[in-house]
Enzyme design. Structure first.
Site, mmCIF file in Angstrom:
data_model
loop_
_atom_site.group_PDB
_atom_site.id
_atom_site.type_symbol
_atom_site.label_atom_id
_atom_site.label_comp_id
_atom_site.label_asym_id
_atom_site.label_seq_id
_atom_site.Cartn_x
_atom_site.Cartn_y
_atom_site.Cartn_z
ATOM 1 N N HIS A 1 1.954 1.932 -3.391
ATOM 2 C CA HIS A 1 0.863 2.536 -4.178
ATOM 3 C C HIS A 1 0.778 4.042 -3.907
ATOM 4 C CE1 HIS A 1 -0.613 -1.180 -5.751
ATOM 5 N NE2 HIS A 1 -0.874 -1.684 -4.566
ATOM 6 N N THR B 1 0.835 -1.210 0.000
ATOM 7 C CA THR B 1 0.000 0.000 0.000
ATOM 8 C C THR B 1 0.868 1.258 0.000
ATOM 9 O OG1 THR B 1 -1.667 -1.184 1.249
ATOM 10 C CG2 THR B 1 -1.830 1.208 1.287
ATOM 11 N N CYS C 1 -15.496 -2.952 9.961
ATOM 12 C CA CYS C 1 -16.148 -1.760 10.527
ATOM 13 C C CYS C 1 -16.515 -0.786 9.403
ATOM 14 C CB CYS C 1 -15.187 -1.080 11.510
ATOM 15 S SG CYS C 1 -15.668 0.598 11.982
ATOM 16 N N CYS D 1 -18.910 -3.732 14.279
ATOM 17 C CA CYS D 1 -18.098 -3.691 15.500
ATOM 18 C C CYS D 1 -18.828 -4.388 16.639
ATOM 19 C CB CYS D 1 -17.781 -2.248 15.879
ATOM 20 S SG CYS D 1 -16.433 -1.539 14.901
ATOM 21 N N ILE E 1 -11.261 -11.752 2.341
ATOM 22 C CA ILE E 1 -10.451 -11.484 3.542
ATOM 23 C C ILE E 1 -10.094 -10.005 3.606
ATOM 24 C CG2 ILE E 1 -8.371 -12.095 4.835
ATOM 25 C CD1 ILE E 1 -10.267 -14.470 4.321
ATOM 26 N N GLU F 1 3.017 -0.107 9.458
ATOM 27 C CA GLU F 1 3.562 -1.321 10.091
ATOM 28 C C GLU F 1 4.760 -0.897 10.930
ATOM 29 O OE1 GLU F 1 4.661 -4.184 7.117
ATOM 30 O OE2 GLU F 1 2.819 -3.932 6.000
HETATM 31 P P1 NAD Z 1 2.615 -7.770 -4.060
HETATM 32 O O1 NAD Z 1 2.183 -6.913 -5.192
HETATM 33 O O2 NAD Z 1 3.967 -7.593 -3.461
HETATM 34 O O3 NAD Z 1 2.509 -9.303 -4.494
HETATM 35 C C1 NAD Z 1 1.693 -9.779 -5.502
HETATM 36 C C2 NAD Z 1 2.462 -10.884 -6.218
HETATM 37 O O4 NAD Z 1 1.594 -11.478 -7.176
HETATM 38 C C3 NAD Z 1 3.692 -10.371 -6.956
HETATM 39 O O5 NAD Z 1 4.868 -11.030 -6.468
HETATM 40 C C4 NAD Z 1 3.396 -10.729 -8.410
HETATM 41 O O6 NAD Z 1 4.551 -11.144 -9.128
HETATM 42 C C5 NAD Z 1 2.395 -11.865 -8.258
HETATM 43 N N1 NAD Z 1 1.582 -12.089 -9.457
HETATM 44 C C6 NAD Z 1 1.151 -11.195 -10.387
HETATM 45 N N2 NAD Z 1 0.480 -11.812 -11.360
HETATM 46 C C7 NAD Z 1 0.471 -13.145 -11.053
HETATM 47 C C8 NAD Z 1 -0.062 -14.297 -11.663
HETATM 48 N N3 NAD Z 1 -0.729 -14.228 -12.831
HETATM 49 N N4 NAD Z 1 0.110 -15.498 -11.063
HETATM 50 C C9 NAD Z 1 0.782 -15.581 -9.892
HETATM 51 N N5 NAD Z 1 1.323 -14.516 -9.256
HETATM 52 C C10 NAD Z 1 1.168 -13.315 -9.832
HETATM 53 O O7 NAD Z 1 1.494 -7.614 -2.960
HETATM 54 P P2 NAD Z 1 1.424 -8.087 -1.422
HETATM 55 O O8 NAD Z 1 1.872 -6.994 -0.540
HETATM 56 O O9 NAD Z 1 2.033 -9.432 -1.260
HETATM 57 O O10 NAD Z 1 -0.161 -8.173 -1.283
HETATM 58 C C11 NAD Z 1 -0.873 -9.140 -2.019
HETATM 59 C C12 NAD Z 1 -2.247 -8.646 -2.436
HETATM 60 O O11 NAD Z 1 -3.050 -8.475 -1.269
HETATM 61 C C13 NAD Z 1 -2.280 -7.287 -3.143
HETATM 62 O O12 NAD Z 1 -3.271 -7.343 -4.162
HETATM 63 C C14 NAD Z 1 -2.712 -6.339 -2.053
HETATM 64 O O13 NAD Z 1 -3.355 -5.197 -2.583
HETATM 65 C C15 NAD Z 1 -3.665 -7.199 -1.290
HETATM 66 N N6 NAD Z 1 -3.908 -6.829 0.119
HETATM 67 C C16 NAD Z 1 -5.175 -6.978 0.568
HETATM 68 C C17 NAD Z 1 -5.457 -6.719 1.886
HETATM 69 C C18 NAD Z 1 -6.840 -6.955 2.383
HETATM 70 O O14 NAD Z 1 -7.144 -6.549 3.500
HETATM 71 N N7 NAD Z 1 -7.685 -7.634 1.607
HETATM 72 C C19 NAD Z 1 -4.450 -6.296 2.763
HETATM 73 C C20 NAD Z 1 -3.153 -6.173 2.286
HETATM 74 C C21 NAD Z 1 -2.886 -6.451 0.955
HETATM 75 ZN ZN ZN Z 2 -17.359 0.093 13.470
#
Ligand code: NAD
Ligand code: ZN
Length: 350
Positions: A46, A43, A112, A104, A293, A67
């Site tokens: 980004h 993030t 939340c 909550c 998740i 973090e």
């Molecule tokens: P990251 O971008 O470092 O890792 C994503 C990985 O996916 C990369 O290593 C990339 O090479 C790989 N990838 C891309 N295309 C692919 C494919 N076709 N097949 C297999 N692998 C592929 O991100 P991260 O920090 O490890 O986070 C993972 C994901 O989780 C991100 O989309 C992030 O936005 C999301 N996220 C969601 C939450 C939530 O609360 N839901 C929280 C944190 C992060």
């Molecule tokens: Zn709340």
């Protein structure tokens, strides 16, 4: 007013800056933490790059980062003696939740309705000091290594993902081996997975995945993922998918490798709406249970993390590939953006 080093987004455009900021003052229910280590989340990259999501969400000026691990050095006047206090070694839940919405009240504070996020909506921890609500402080065991303590918030996403499904004696497919995917591997192993097959486009990350316990690591750019993954489960499909990439292609590949009646936990956030997604074949007619998740369960996931780390069942050290002083934040951010890293930890005041 006392000053501190901080890395902030000052204007609505790509980039960040190392600045001298005022040391923040804790409000009545806040604690002031001296940040000893802070790790980089996707993030933050980004926000650094100023993608569409950041443009809609971030209101500069803002200190980035959510973090961290550090020591409480002051508390607000309404913090009770039985709450985290001066001298405690803490990390933080990054989601500041309202405590009064229906979610909550039903114990679902991870969704939340009024969530504000440290380093996204309020000033964060890429700084020598950060103020957080006392409710968000999590006391770490004193013997927890600083680097590991700093990345627990992110580790919690992975622990939440794995614990949403039943991986015991199951075949597990992990799509995406960024930090989030990498951290699911030792957790799935600790929870008793029989077989862990992973995919990623980065050879660097696939090598790390093998190092932390993946049985088979496949690259969609080079391998026939469907054929090789199916071979590893004798053509029967997988019991569980952990989607950790956010890549639509990985989601489709992952779901198509599931057996009927399987479970999928989706953490990866797709760049936008999915085109041509065959919901009927990939989910409905296979009777797949899908779990979305979001964040970490408050505070169940944090207790699970503590148990996994303290018992030695999970070792996150191999996933920490780089360390930098905060003053070299730019190099750290570029390293993270390159994909040639696992977790990266920075040290303020250096
Ligand atoms: P990251 O971008 O470092 O890792 C994503 C990985 O996916 C990369 O290593 C990339 O090479 C790989 N990838 C891309 N295309 C692919 C494919 N076709 N097949 C297999 N692998 C592929 O991100 P991260 O920090 O490890 O986070 C993972 C994901 O989780 C991100 O989309 C992030 O936005 C999301 N996220 C969601 C939450 C939530 O609360 N839901 C929280 C944190 C992060
Ligand atoms: Zn709340």
């Amino acid at each position: 007013m006392a000053k501190m080093q901080a890395v902030a987004k000052l204007r609505p455009e790509p980039g960040m800056e190392l600045i001298q900021a005022d040391v923040p003052q804790p409000g009545p229910r806040d604690v002031l933490v001296k940040v000893k280590a802070t790790s980089i989340c996707g993030t933050d990259v980004h926000i650094y790059k100023w993608d569409r999501w950041s443009q809609n969400r971030i209101r500069p000026p803002l200190t980035i980062g959510h973090e961290f691990a550090g020591e409480i050095i002051a508390v607000g006047e309404q913090v009770r003696p039985d709450e985290p206090g001066v001298g405690d070694f803490v990390s933080a839940e990054s989601h500041i939740v309202c405590g009064v919405c229906q979610q909550c009240k039903l114990g679902q504070a991870h969704v939340c309705q009024n969530t504000r996020i440290i380093g996204v909506d309020v000033d964060g921890c890429y700084a020598e000091y950060v103020v957080i609500p006392v409710e968000n402080a999590w006391k770490n065991p004193l013997d927890m290594p600083l680097q590991v303590a700093s990345l627990q918030e992110n580790f919690g996403n992975s622990v939440h993902t794995v614990s949403a499904v039943d991986v015991r004696a199951k075949t597990v497919l992990v799509t995406g081996c960024g930090p989030a995917g990498l951290m699911t591997i030792p957790v799935a192993r600790a929870f008793g997975a029989e077989l862990i097959v992973v995919s990623d486009l980065s050879p660097y990350r696939l090598a790390l995945a093998r190092k932390v316990g993946a049985d088979l690591a496949l690259n969609p750019a080079e391998d026939d993922v469907i054929a090789r993954a199916q071979d590893s489960v004798r053509g029967k499909g997988f019991d569980v998918l952990l989607e950790m990439s956010g890549a639509p292609a990985a989601l489709v590949q992952g779901l198509s490798l599931l057996k009927s009646g399987a479970e999928a936990a989706l953490l990866g956030l797709a760049p936008g709406a999915l085109d041509n997604f065959n919901l009927n074949d990939l989910v409905i007619m296979k009777g797949v249970t899908v779990h979305g998740i979001a964040g970490r369960r408050l505070w169940e996931t944090w207790y699970q993390m503590r148990a996994l780390l303290s018992s030695g069942a999970v070792d996150l050290k191999p996933i920490i590939t780089h360390e930098f002083p905060l003053s070299r934040w730019h190099e750290a951010m570029e390293t993270m953006a390159s994909g040639q890293s696992g977790k990266i930890v920075m040290y303020p005041g250096e």
